[in-house]
Design a protein around this motif. Sequence first.
Motif, short mmCIF file in Angstrom:
data_model
loop_
_atom_site.label_atom_id
_atom_site.label_comp_id
_atom_site.label_asym_id
_atom_site.label_seq_id
_atom_site.Cartn_x
_atom_site.Cartn_y
_atom_site.Cartn_z
N ASP A 50 0.83 -1.20 0.00
CA ASP A 50 0.00 0.00 0.00
C ASP A 50 0.87 1.27 0.00
OD1 ASP A 50 -2.65 1.15 0.15
OD2 ASP A 50 -2.03 1.86 2.14
N PHE A 51 1.89 1.25 0.84
CA PHE A 51 2.85 2.37 0.91
C PHE A 51 3.47 2.59 -0.46
CE2 PHE A 51 7.22 3.80 1.40
CZ PHE A 51 7.09 4.90 2.25
N TYR A 52 3.86 1.51 -1.08
CA TYR A 52 4.50 1.59 -2.41
C TYR A 52 3.59 2.26 -3.43
CZ TYR A 52 6.86 0.32 -6.69
OH TYR A 52 7.47 0.39 -7.89
N HIS A 53 2.33 1.88 -3.39
CA HIS A 53 1.35 2.42 -4.33
C HIS A 53 1.30 3.95 -4.25
CE1 HIS A 53 -2.23 2.62 -6.77
NE2 HIS A 53 -2.82 3.36 -5.83
N HIS A 54 1.42 4.48 -3.03
CA HIS A 54 1.28 5.93 -2.84
C HIS A 54 2.58 6.72 -2.96
CE1 HIS A 54 -2.46 4.49 -0.85
NE2 HIS A 54 -2.94 5.46 -1.58
N THR A 55 3.72 6.06 -2.85
CA THR A 55 4.97 6.82 -2.69
C THR A 55 6.07 6.47 -3.70
OG1 THR A 55 5.86 5.17 -1.17
CG2 THR A 55 4.60 6.98 -0.18
N ARG A 56 5.79 5.61 -4.65
CA ARG A 56 6.90 5.05 -5.45
C ARG A 56 7.67 6.08 -6.26
NH1 ARG A 56 3.45 1.10 -9.27
NH2 ARG A 56 1.60 2.38 -9.32
#
Length: 344
Positions: free
Chosen positions: A216-222
Amino acid sequence: MMIKTLSLCNVCYRKIEAEIIFTGGMVVMNKTCDEHGPFSAIVERDINHVSNFYRMGTQGNNSTIIIHAHNQCNMKCPWCYYPMGCEKIHKARYYDNVLRMYKGNFNLLLSGGEPTIKPDFFEFVDELQALGWPTGTITNMIKLGDDEFFNKTQNQSFIKNGLLKFAMSMQHPKNYSQEILEQKVKAIEKIERSGTKAMCVMFSIQSLDELDYIRDFYHHTRHTYTMIRIRTMFRNWANKDGGNHIYLSDLHRAFIDKFSDLMPVQNSEVERSNMYCLYMKMSDGMHVSLSSAPTVENIDYHLVSRPVYMLAMDGRCYPVPLAQIINEGISKGYKDGFRLTGGL
Ligand SMILES: [Zn+2]
């Protein structure tokens, strides 16, 4: 198949001979200390995984040395492996002198403790760079969330080709307060607004279900970093929940499953962050490093890979996990198996 190598005694941290054998589908290390007797430990649960790993190797591609630039931290994470406050902290000239044989071919990566709370952090970085050391910083991101601190990083000492030379340590939010999480989010927002990318974001995980948060973090911050590192933790993490050690093969399988829409594949490019690691690339171009840190029980002193060096408390460089284990031994009063009297 049997590999002869060296390891360390689990008790006195003396360097001793070890054998790695492939048995019952697992990879096992056997070793004996003259004083403390025989030890046996699992290196990996998946035999195929390890034989593939040994075949690939990563020999000869290291270009980074981690130094502990500060021995204090502004967080108090119970799982931290660093012997806080123990290590003598030096001026830039000390590192330039003790590491001179590596100069010209290596970058320095400041770690700690937390380097960004070092009172002379900016001067220290400038001085190292003036001495000819390209420098990056591993940080828990707390200071990066501060306006004044972040603004001071917006110059050529910290940004090269759009890359902000910080490696950001995130964890699953269950590990810290809302206040700390908000500060980390602020740091990411600042990077986003500055139009740069951090070198990488790093997660040290205690259980595989933390991958849900990472996805989820990756989805928002990549778009705010160029690489993601996920590693399973040292023994003191693994023991937290009754010694449930996560092996690299477990992490590899769970990661491929969780990020399946981005079709992660193992990349033949080398990875240099740890002794036991895999380097992955996803269909969106992101590089991912998966790694598992060995412990004093299963450390292979002469593993074929050549990961990032770390300057240990005895003033010598070792591959990262070995340096951490040697520091662990020194903080318990041992150096090369001998009880230290009055420190180093
Ligand atoms: Zn021993």
